[in-house]
Design a protein around this motif. Structure first.
Motif, short mmCIF file in Angstrom:
data_model
loop_
_atom_site.label_atom_id
_atom_site.label_comp_id
_atom_site.label_asym_id
_atom_site.label_seq_id
_atom_site.Cartn_x
_atom_site.Cartn_y
_atom_site.Cartn_z
N LEU A 79 -21.82 -44.40 -30.11
CA LEU A 79 -22.07 -43.17 -30.03
C LEU A 79 -21.57 -42.11 -31.11
N ARG A 80 -20.60 -42.80 -31.84
CA ARG A 80 -19.72 -42.08 -32.91
C ARG A 80 -20.96 -41.98 -33.92
N GLU A 81 -21.78 -42.85 -33.99
CA GLU A 81 -22.95 -42.87 -35.27
C GLU A 81 -24.37 -42.45 -34.64
N ALA A 82 -24.47 -42.74 -32.95
CA ALA A 82 -25.61 -41.93 -32.84
C ALA A 82 -25.29 -41.10 -31.63
N SER A 124 -27.07 -29.80 -17.20
CA SER A 124 -27.10 -29.46 -18.64
C SER A 124 -28.16 -30.55 -18.88
N ALA A 125 -28.72 -30.13 -19.95
CA ALA A 125 -29.44 -31.04 -20.78
C ALA A 125 -28.69 -32.13 -21.39
N LEU A 126 -29.47 -33.53 -21.64
CA LEU A 126 -28.73 -34.76 -22.42
C LEU A 126 -29.84 -34.67 -23.70
N VAL A 127 -29.22 -34.53 -24.78
CA VAL A 127 -29.62 -34.60 -26.09
C VAL A 127 -29.18 -35.97 -26.95
N ASP A 128 -30.31 -36.79 -27.21
CA ASP A 128 -30.06 -38.14 -27.90
C ASP A 128 -30.39 -37.87 -29.49
N SER A 129 -29.49 -37.80 -30.43
CA SER A 129 -29.76 -37.56 -31.60
C SER A 129 -30.72 -38.69 -32.29
N VAL A 130 -30.43 -39.94 -32.00
CA VAL A 130 -31.07 -40.96 -32.46
C VAL A 130 -32.50 -40.98 -32.24
N SER A 131 -33.09 -40.77 -30.96
CA SER A 131 -34.35 -40.64 -30.69
C SER A 131 -35.12 -39.47 -30.69
N GLY A 132 -34.09 -38.25 -30.67
CA GLY A 132 -34.63 -36.95 -30.48
C GLY A 132 -35.10 -36.74 -29.01
N ALA A 177 -31.04 -45.59 -22.65
CA ALA A 177 -30.76 -45.52 -21.49
C ALA A 177 -29.16 -45.72 -21.37
N ARG A 178 -28.71 -46.73 -22.25
CA ARG A 178 -27.29 -47.00 -22.24
C ARG A 178 -26.44 -46.20 -23.06
N ARG A 179 -27.21 -45.37 -24.27
CA ARG A 179 -26.44 -44.53 -24.82
C ARG A 179 -26.28 -43.19 -23.87
N LEU A 180 -27.15 -42.90 -23.16
CA LEU A 180 -27.00 -41.79 -22.00
C LEU A 180 -26.11 -41.93 -21.10
N GLY A 181 -25.75 -43.21 -20.51
CA GLY A 181 -24.79 -43.79 -19.94
C GLY A 181 -23.40 -43.86 -20.32
N ARG A 182 -23.20 -43.86 -21.86
CA ARG A 182 -21.84 -44.01 -22.52
C ARG A 182 -21.50 -45.23 -22.21
N TRP A 226 -24.18 -33.33 -24.52
CA TRP A 226 -24.44 -32.96 -22.85
C TRP A 226 -23.77 -31.51 -22.66
N GLY A 227 -24.73 -30.67 -22.59
CA GLY A 227 -24.54 -29.46 -22.48
C GLY A 227 -23.97 -28.65 -23.58
N GLY A 228 -24.37 -29.34 -24.70
CA GLY A 228 -23.96 -28.86 -25.95
C GLY A 228 -22.69 -29.51 -26.63
N GLU A 229 -22.02 -30.30 -25.91
CA GLU A 229 -20.80 -30.97 -26.39
C GLU A 229 -20.94 -32.65 -26.44
N VAL A 230 -20.19 -33.28 -27.33
CA VAL A 230 -20.63 -34.42 -27.32
C VAL A 230 -19.92 -35.37 -26.31
N LEU A 231 -20.87 -36.15 -25.73
CA LEU A 231 -20.73 -36.96 -24.60
C LEU A 231 -19.33 -37.94 -24.65
#
Length: 605
Positions: free
Chosen positions: A388-391, A346-354, A377-382, A395-400
């Motif tokens: 991540l609570r603020e940014a 599924s797609a990974l969507v970062d709310s900070v950068s878009g 990259a570090r946000r995508l890797g959790r 992943w696939g529509g759910e919060v990482l």
């Protein structure tokens, strides 16, 4: 046969050093109770020996009763045999308790290190963490070693007090109150010892940290001629640690001297009073001999108590240091896990950068500020749940950060810009889980263009990797790390500057090989880089400005339409007065074409 590592003893009690030590005691209560039992048997046999010897004199030797003498001698022999056996078993159980406490502490710290993310490196240096597991854990174990002797000493002291009361109530009072007063008298020496041991531990920790940092950067220091500066700094730290150790030695010497003085005064006074009572006829000759034996025996409980207090001080200091490490909040955890990971790529969507990373294919992230793309990259890797609570990242529509951490780590792998290699065989280094065949490992080596690594290895994949891979060059370490990342076959692979330390020809081969290996459905690759050779092999490129997505497209499209992107990638404006592409931009285009050219020629530069 005992299996290792130890089973999880639950969450450690970190409210205070004392509570942590009690938690450790509870985790090994079985062997601890066994050691205490054997310690009590061993000490009680010692305490009974003077009594039996005195009875043998009074009831056997003086009246000339051989039968009575033989029975008391037989009992004395029996006590000796039981004492020998219990001493052996007590020592075995005590050492087991020592090692259990030490290694359980080291194991707990190790688990904390592997699960804390970036929290520990931000608060402690590597040397401080190493010192905690190597030094403090062993000091903690010492208190469980002395526990059996201390418990036995208390039991022996109470038994001797009772036996002395049977002979003389005056001497009984001397034992009952004299022994505790002798122990309390040494507290005046122990208090400075506690303060000085704390100072020595802190100095040793700083010296270890400086030494570890110096060794890690030795190659760089030699390159700039800075070895002598750090050598001098280490000498200063070493000198401070030595002086702190000298102060501890002074306090230990004072403690030993106090033990000899206090115990000697007590023994002389106790024996002198007993001798006066024997002369006056208040006690029998055999009882006097027994009293002298009691005086000798009571030296042991007093010294054991002083030794236990000294070890407890060291353990208390060590427990405080371990608590500081364990109490550091982890950057990631599973406490709030509420949703499963997506069932399909599924797609990974970062709310900070878009930025939206579509499933499958290769995507690059470029930014004028490398730190901003690395943060993405570090946000995508959790790496940090608090971030991540603020940014939020979805992943696939759910919060990482609400997904199980184990699942995230198994499906999303981040390979950092600073390659880390550990001691062990090269095969274990590249495939820690041991799931890949040699052919698969060599295929990953080929993707990373790292065949030159084997030129200096006699045993191939079985060759031992030195600490932190210092026998390899920076480019070799980086390519080995890339091969290790490729071998994970992660659903989402995030690579941060994977080719920054290699030459252009090698980089071109890696770009082509990565496209072959990762450019398939079901595999998503995100690459943080500004290299035209790598960007030309990407399906899409996301360009960030001030941490926000400004443009997205292919490398060639962004070169032609986004001047700021072109400036970052080719280090120049690259635009003529009519908006056309100049020779500077053509460099990027030629680099892009070069990938295909190298690939079509078998990857040979």
């Amino acid at each position: 046969m005992r299996s290792f590592p130890y089973k999880n003893a639950g969450k450690p009690d970190l409210r205070s050093p004392g509570r942590y030590l009690l938690w450790l005691a509870g985790a090994q209560r079985g062997t601890l109770l066994v050691a205490v039992l054997y310690g009590c048997i061993w000490t009680l046999c010692q305490a009974l020996t003077p009594f039996v010897l005195g009875q043998a004199i009074d009831q056997g030797i003086l009246p000339g009763d051989f039968a009575r003498l033989a029975s008391w001698v037989g009992l004395l022999v029996g006590l000796t045999v039981v004492q020998s056996i219990s001493a052996t078993l007590r020592h075995r159980a005590s050492v087991s308790n020592w090692l259990q406490a030490a290694y359980r502490s080291a194991q707990t710290v190790g688990h904390k290190v592997t699960r804390s993310g970036d929290a520990l490196p931000q608060k402690f240096s590597t040397g401080e963490v190493v010192s905690t597991t190597a030094s403090d854990a062993m000091r903690i174990g010492e208190i469980y070693d002395v526990a059996a002797r201390l418990a036995g000493s208390v039991a022996g002291y109470l038994l001797v007090t009772y036996l002395v009361f049977q002979s003389s109530w005056q001497l009984g009072l001397v034992v009952l109150f004299g022994v505790p007063l002798c122990g309390a008298g040494m507290l005046f020496v122990i208090k400075p010892l506690q303060r000085r041991q704390k100072e020595q531990r802190e100095a040793a920790g700083k010296m270890t940290a400086l030494g570890a940092d110096t060794v890690a950067g030795l190659r760089v220091l030699r390159g700039i001629g800075g070895e002598h500066i750090f050598v001098e700094r280490y000498r200063e730290r070493s000198r401070a640690t030595q002086l702190a150790g000298n102060k501890v030695a002074w306090s230990l010497a004072d403690l030993n001297a106090a033990q000899v003085l206090v115990v000697g005064v007590f023994s002389v006074a106790f024996t002198w009073i007993g001798a006066l009572q024997a002369v006056s006829g208040q006690i029998e000759p055999g009882q006097l001999v027994a009293l002298y034996g009691y005086a000798v025996f009571l030296v042991s409980p007093i010294r054991t108590a002083a030794d236990a207090v000294s070890r407890f001080i060291r353990a208390h200091v060590g427990a405080r240091r371990i608590i500081d490490v364990l109490a550091t909040p982890s950057a990631v955890h599973d406490a709030e896990t509420t949703v499963p990971g997506p069932a399909a790529p599924s797609a990974l969507v970062d709310s900070v950068s878009g930025v939206v990373v579509a499933p499958g294919g290769l995507c690059a992230v470029v930014s004028a500020d490398p730190a901003q793309s690395a943060d993405l990259a570090r946000r995508l890797g959790r790496f940090e749940d608090a971030v991540l609570r603020e940014a939020e990242v979805r992943w696939g529509g759910e919060v990482l950060h609400l997904m199980p951490l184990r699942e995230v780590r198994s499906r999303i792998v981040v390979s950092d810009a600073e390659p880390q290699l550990f001691t062990g065989s090269l095969r274990e280094e590249l495939d820690p889980a041991g799931r890949r065949s040699d052919a698969e490992i060599m295929a990953a080596i080929d993707v990373a263009s790292a065949h030159d690594v084997f030129d200096g290895l006699e045993n191939g994949l079985d060759d031992e990797v030195t600490e932190k891979g210092r026998s390899f060059s920076g480019g070799q370490r980086q390519r080995l790390t890339l091969a290790r990342a490729v071998l994970t076959e992660a659903e989402v692979l995030v690579l941060i500057e994977p080719t920054s330390a290699v030459d252009a020809h090698t980089e071109a081969r890696i770009a082509a090989a990565l496209r072959r290996e990762r450019g398939t459905p079901g595999k998503t690759t995100v690459m943080v880089t500004a290299s035209p050779l790598l960007l030309g092999a990407m399906d899409t490129v996301a360009f960030l400005k001030d941490g926000k997505l400004q443009a997205q497209g292919t490398h060639r499209e962004l070169l032609d339409t986004v001047p700021e992107y072109r400036k970052v990638v080719i280090r120049g404006e690259g635009m003529d007065g009519h908006g056309g592409t100049t020779a500077a931009a053509a460099v990027g285009a030629n680099a892009t074409n070069g990938v295909g050219h190298l690939e079509s020629n078998g990857g040979e530069a």
